[in-house]
Scaffold this motif. Structure first.
Motif, PDB file in Angstrom:
ATOM      1  N   ASN A   1      26.610  32.075 105.320  1.00  0.00           N
ATOM      2  CA  ASN A   1      27.387  31.546 106.414  1.00  0.00           C
ATOM      3  C   ASN A   1      26.927  31.016 107.259  1.00  0.00           C
ATOM      4  O   ASN A   1      27.955  30.976 108.262  1.00  0.00           O
ATOM      5  N   SER A   2      25.566  31.418 107.926  1.00  0.00           N
ATOM      6  CA  SER A   2      25.102  31.587 109.490  1.00  0.00           C
ATOM      7  C   SER A   2      25.262  30.284 110.660  1.00  0.00           C
ATOM      8  O   SER A   2      25.692  30.546 111.515  1.00  0.00           O
ATOM      9  N   ARG A   3      25.274  30.185 109.969  1.00  0.00           N
ATOM     10  CA  ARG A   3      25.290  28.223 110.808  1.00  0.00           C
ATOM     11  C   ARG A   3      26.593  27.411 110.010  1.00  0.00           C
ATOM     12  O   ARG A   3      25.974  25.730 109.616  1.00  0.00           O
ATOM     13  N   ASN A   4      27.458  27.194 109.451  1.00  0.00           N
ATOM     14  CA  ASN A   4      28.849  26.716 108.893  1.00  0.00           C
ATOM     15  C   ASN A   4      27.557  26.138 107.900  1.00  0.00           C
ATOM     16  O   ASN A   4      27.332  24.532 107.027  1.00  0.00           O
ATOM     17  N   GLU A   5      26.474  27.138 106.718  1.00  0.00           N
ATOM     18  CA  GLU A   5      27.174  26.945 105.630  1.00  0.00           C
ATOM     19  C   GLU A   5      27.009  26.815 104.353  1.00  0.00           C
ATOM     20  O   GLU A   5      27.801  28.213 103.934  1.00  0.00           O
ATOM     21  N   ASP A   6      27.779  25.801 103.526  1.00  0.00           N
ATOM     22  CA  ASP A   6      28.747  25.430 102.536  1.00  0.00           C
ATOM     23  C   ASP A   6      27.955  25.501 101.894  1.00  0.00           C
ATOM     24  O   ASP A   6      28.583  24.738 100.460  1.00  0.00           O
ATOM     25  N   CYS A   7      26.599  24.868 101.614  1.00  0.00           N
ATOM     26  CA  CYS A   7      26.093  24.072 100.454  1.00  0.00           C
ATOM     27  C   CYS A   7      25.068  25.080  99.900  1.00  0.00           C
ATOM     28  O   CYS A   7      23.892  25.566 100.984  1.00  0.00           O
ATOM     29  N   VAL A   8      24.527  24.977  98.470  1.00  0.00           N
ATOM     30  CA  VAL A   8      23.346  26.482  98.494  1.00  0.00           C
ATOM     31  C   VAL A   8      22.776  25.099  97.443  1.00  0.00           C
ATOM     32  O   VAL A   8      22.471  23.594  97.276  1.00  0.00           O
ATOM     33  N   HIS A   9      21.539  25.672  98.040  1.00  0.00           N
ATOM     34  CA  HIS A   9      19.789  24.887  97.364  1.00  0.00           C
ATOM     35  C   HIS A   9      19.201  26.826  96.849  1.00  0.00           C
ATOM     36  O   HIS A   9      19.769  27.926  97.103  1.00  0.00           O
TER      37      HIS A   9
ATOM     38  N   ARG B   1      15.708  32.019  94.302  1.00  0.00           N
ATOM     39  CA  ARG B   1      16.692  32.403  94.323  1.00  0.00           C
ATOM     40  C   ARG B   1      18.117  31.639  95.087  1.00  0.00           C
ATOM     41  O   ARG B   1      17.347  30.437  95.597  1.00  0.00           O
ATOM     42  N   TRP B   2      19.632  31.471  94.841  1.00  0.00           N
ATOM     43  CA  TRP B   2      20.276  31.082  95.977  1.00  0.00           C
ATOM     44  C   TRP B   2      20.609  31.308  96.983  1.00  0.00           C
ATOM     45  O   TRP B   2      20.454  32.706  97.712  1.00  0.00           O
ATOM     46  N   ASN B   3      20.190  30.430  97.953  1.00  0.00           N
ATOM     47  CA  ASN B   3      20.633  30.838  99.202  1.00  0.00           C
ATOM     48  C   ASN B   3      21.389  29.300  99.768  1.00  0.00           C
ATOM     49  O   ASN B   3      21.196  28.115 100.048  1.00  0.00           O
ATOM     50  N   ASP B   4      22.454  29.930 100.891  1.00  0.00           N
ATOM     51  CA  ASP B   4      23.963  28.421 101.234  1.00  0.00           C
ATOM     52  C   ASP B   4      22.805  27.959 102.463  1.00  0.00           C
ATOM     53  O   ASP B   4      22.215  28.744 103.300  1.00  0.00           O
ATOM     54  N   LEU B   5      23.234  27.173 102.815  1.00  0.00           N
ATOM     55  CA  LEU B   5      22.476  26.047 104.036  1.00  0.00           C
ATOM     56  C   LEU B   5      23.827  24.920 104.590  1.00  0.00           C
ATOM     57  O   LEU B   5      24.330  24.619 103.505  1.00  0.00           O
ATOM     58  N   ASN B   6      24.095  24.886 105.208  1.00  0.00           N
ATOM     59  CA  ASN B   6      24.283  23.694 105.767  1.00  0.00           C
ATOM     60  C   ASN B   6      23.916  22.580 105.233  1.00  0.00           C
ATOM     61  O   ASN B   6      23.546  22.128 104.601  1.00  0.00           O
TER      62      ASN B   6
END
Length: 145
Positions: free
Chosen positions: A112-120, A127-132
């Protein structure tokens, strides 16, 4: 490498069967909300990944549909996983599971480094990563049969 899986599905043109669903990747850049709306327009939902086998399948399908250029472009695709409603509580956009049992996070993710609520999916590893959610990525839809 060909992408196939055990399936009893009959899928529409351009959709690929796997287990009890049909999948299709879309190659135009959109936000997570736009991707979700586009999948709904196709009577589908953003992909939900419930096992390592399914994760492998969607990643390989994506790589094959981009001619294995996924790592070179650095652009990957949205999944339906998100924690929009409550930070740190991830769920699938299709509400298929109240608890996310299978996880395939990249090391030190989610952060959640930059308000990351969605996953790609990461382009080099799957592998999964959260992204804005306002970032632009491709997307993959899933249509359950």
């Amino acid at each position: 490498m060909g992408v196939s899986g055990n399936s009893t599905c009959q899928c529409d043109l351009f959709w690929v069967p796997f287990q009890q669903s049909c999948y299709r990747g879309f190659g135009h850049l959109v936000t997570w909300s736009q991707a979700r709306a586009e999948c709904k327009r196709h009577r589908a939902h953003l992909v939900s990944i419930g096992s390592a086998f399914e994760n492998w399948f969607v990643y390989e399908l994506w790589k094959s549909s981009t001619g294995n250029k996924i790592a070179a472009t650095g652009i990957t695709f949205w999944t339906g996983l998100n924690d929009i409603d409550q930070e740190g509580i991830y769920k699938w956009a299709d509400s298929s599971e109240s608890v996310v049992w299978y996880r395939n996070w990249k090391l030190n993710q989610p952060d959640n480094s930059r308000n990351e609520d969605c996953v790609h999916l990461e382009p080099t590893s799957g592998r999964w990563n959260d992204l804005n959610c306002g970032a632009h990525a491709y997307y993959m839809c899933e249509m359950r049969q």
